[in-house]
Design a protein around this motif. Structure first.
Motif, mmCIF file in Angstrom:
data_model
loop_
_atom_site.group_PDB
_atom_site.id
_atom_site.type_symbol
_atom_site.label_atom_id
_atom_site.label_comp_id
_atom_site.label_asym_id
_atom_site.label_seq_id
_atom_site.Cartn_x
_atom_site.Cartn_y
_atom_site.Cartn_z
ATOM 1 N N LEU A 148 0.773 -1.261 -0.012
ATOM 2 C CA LEU A 148 0.078 -0.214 -0.157
ATOM 3 C C LEU A 148 0.734 1.161 -0.178
ATOM 4 O O LEU A 148 0.556 2.236 -0.779
ATOM 5 C CB LEU A 148 -0.791 0.016 1.052
ATOM 6 C CG LEU A 148 -1.944 1.219 1.389
ATOM 7 C CD1 LEU A 148 -2.929 1.403 0.171
ATOM 8 C CD2 LEU A 148 -2.875 0.983 2.587
ATOM 9 N N ASP A 149 2.015 1.340 0.714
ATOM 10 C CA ASP A 149 2.980 2.206 0.766
ATOM 11 C C ASP A 149 3.538 2.500 -0.504
ATOM 12 O O ASP A 149 3.580 3.654 -1.121
ATOM 13 C CB ASP A 149 3.844 2.233 1.721
ATOM 14 C CG ASP A 149 3.555 2.412 3.136
ATOM 15 O OD1 ASP A 149 2.279 2.743 3.490
ATOM 16 O OD2 ASP A 149 4.104 1.768 4.158
ATOM 17 N N LYS A 150 4.128 1.331 -1.191
ATOM 18 C CA LYS A 150 4.585 1.574 -2.726
ATOM 19 C C LYS A 150 3.633 2.071 -3.539
ATOM 20 O O LYS A 150 3.796 3.023 -4.513
ATOM 21 C CB LYS A 150 5.021 0.202 -3.044
ATOM 22 C CG LYS A 150 6.070 -0.247 -2.320
ATOM 23 C CD LYS A 150 6.659 -1.588 -2.516
ATOM 24 C CE LYS A 150 7.676 -2.216 -1.749
ATOM 25 N NZ LYS A 150 8.048 -3.612 -1.836
ATOM 26 N N ILE A 151 2.359 1.581 -3.604
ATOM 27 C CA ILE A 151 1.391 2.041 -4.393
ATOM 28 C C ILE A 151 0.884 3.751 -4.198
ATOM 29 O O ILE A 151 1.002 4.492 -5.257
ATOM 30 C CB ILE A 151 -0.019 1.248 -4.398
ATOM 31 C CG1 ILE A 151 0.103 -0.203 -4.615
ATOM 32 C CG2 ILE A 151 -1.090 2.003 -4.814
ATOM 33 C CD1 ILE A 151 -0.830 -1.126 -4.133
ATOM 34 N N ALA A 152 0.951 4.106 -2.991
ATOM 35 C CA ALA A 152 0.807 5.341 -2.705
ATOM 36 C C ALA A 152 1.980 6.355 -3.135
ATOM 37 O O ALA A 152 1.572 7.445 -3.877
ATOM 38 C CB ALA A 152 0.648 5.668 -1.296
ATOM 39 N N GLU A 153 3.067 5.942 -2.957
ATOM 40 C CA GLU A 153 4.222 6.640 -3.954
ATOM 41 C C GLU A 153 4.173 6.721 -5.121
ATOM 42 O O GLU A 153 4.291 7.503 -5.613
ATOM 43 C CB GLU A 153 5.691 5.898 -3.326
ATOM 44 C CG GLU A 153 5.987 5.863 -1.728
ATOM 45 C CD GLU A 153 7.208 4.994 -1.420
ATOM 46 O OE1 GLU A 153 7.991 4.612 -2.228
ATOM 47 O OE2 GLU A 153 7.330 4.748 -0.267
ATOM 48 N N ILE A 154 3.884 5.713 -5.859
ATOM 49 C CA ILE A 154 3.716 5.539 -7.350
ATOM 50 C C ILE A 154 2.803 6.476 -7.714
ATOM 51 O O ILE A 154 2.844 7.117 -8.607
ATOM 52 C CB ILE A 154 3.558 4.156 -7.804
ATOM 53 C CG1 ILE A 154 4.784 3.139 -7.397
ATOM 54 C CG2 ILE A 154 3.110 4.084 -9.101
ATOM 55 C CD1 ILE A 154 4.534 1.556 -7.874
ATOM 56 N N LEU A 155 1.493 6.187 -7.023
ATOM 57 C CA LEU A 155 0.294 7.140 -7.404
ATOM 58 C C LEU A 155 0.898 8.672 -7.207
ATOM 59 O O LEU A 155 0.333 9.424 -8.460
ATOM 60 C CB LEU A 155 -0.675 6.874 -6.423
ATOM 61 C CG LEU A 155 -1.920 7.722 -6.680
ATOM 62 C CD1 LEU A 155 -2.532 7.804 -8.354
ATOM 63 C CD2 LEU A 155 -3.172 7.123 -5.803
ATOM 64 N N THR A 156 1.479 9.035 -6.260
ATOM 65 C CA THR A 156 1.861 10.562 -6.108
ATOM 66 C C THR A 156 2.832 10.955 -7.016
ATOM 67 O O THR A 156 2.755 11.933 -7.948
ATOM 68 C CB THR A 156 2.492 10.691 -4.762
ATOM 69 O OG1 THR A 156 1.481 10.449 -3.767
ATOM 70 C CG2 THR A 156 2.844 12.205 -4.418
ATOM 71 N N SER A 157 3.975 10.119 -7.450
ATOM 72 C CA SER A 157 4.643 10.520 -8.405
ATOM 73 C C SER A 157 4.253 10.424 -9.943
ATOM 74 O O SER A 157 4.331 11.516 -10.717
ATOM 75 C CB SER A 157 6.096 9.303 -8.443
ATOM 76 O OG SER A 157 6.791 9.522 -9.570
ATOM 77 N N PHE A 158 3.352 9.541 -10.133
ATOM 78 C CA PHE A 158 2.706 9.381 -11.389
ATOM 79 C C PHE A 158 1.588 10.359 -11.627
ATOM 80 O O PHE A 158 1.653 11.397 -13.014
ATOM 81 C CB PHE A 158 1.864 7.858 -11.696
ATOM 82 C CG PHE A 158 1.508 7.851 -13.054
ATOM 83 C CD1 PHE A 158 2.411 7.421 -14.042
ATOM 84 C CD2 PHE A 158 0.126 8.022 -13.362
ATOM 85 C CE1 PHE A 158 1.843 7.213 -15.099
ATOM 86 C CE2 PHE A 158 -0.430 8.086 -14.552
ATOM 87 C CZ PHE A 158 0.670 7.588 -15.872
#
Length: 98
Positions: A61-71
């Motif tokens: 979930l943390d990784k997805i949140a990071e990817i989402l923010t960056s994307f």
């Protein structure tokens, strides 16, 4: 791929990442509920496995949140750089035959 199609695909991916984030959040919550229910039950297998599962899903979930923010930042930059709003207006005018 033209700029509008590329931006539309970026928006689609953003929505998919948001859905993935929401799904992972629901899984974390469900595992937490099972852990709480198991306090009364005391099943050793659940006591052993659930905390690790919880941590793995939370890490994802943390990784997805990071990817989402960056994307989202990349998508917003692309939108500004390529004047997507202006391109949409031009497309509407072209389709209307004005």
């Amino acid at each position: 791929m033209d700029k509008l199609k590329k931006f539309d695909l970026m928006e689609k991916i953003t929505h998919e990442l948001e859905d993935l984030k929401n799904s992972q959040t629901a899984i974390v919550q469900k595992i937490g509920k099972i852990e709480i229910d198991n306090f009364d039950l005391g099943n050793k297998t659940l006591e052993k496995v659930l905390p690790e599962m919880h941590q793995n899903v939370a890490d994802n979930l943390d990784k997805i949140a990071e990817i989402l923010t960056s994307f989202e930042e990349a998508k917003d930059d692309y939108e500004k750089k390529n004047n997507i709003e202006g391109l949409r207006e031009q497309e509407i005018i072209r389709e209307a035959g004005i």
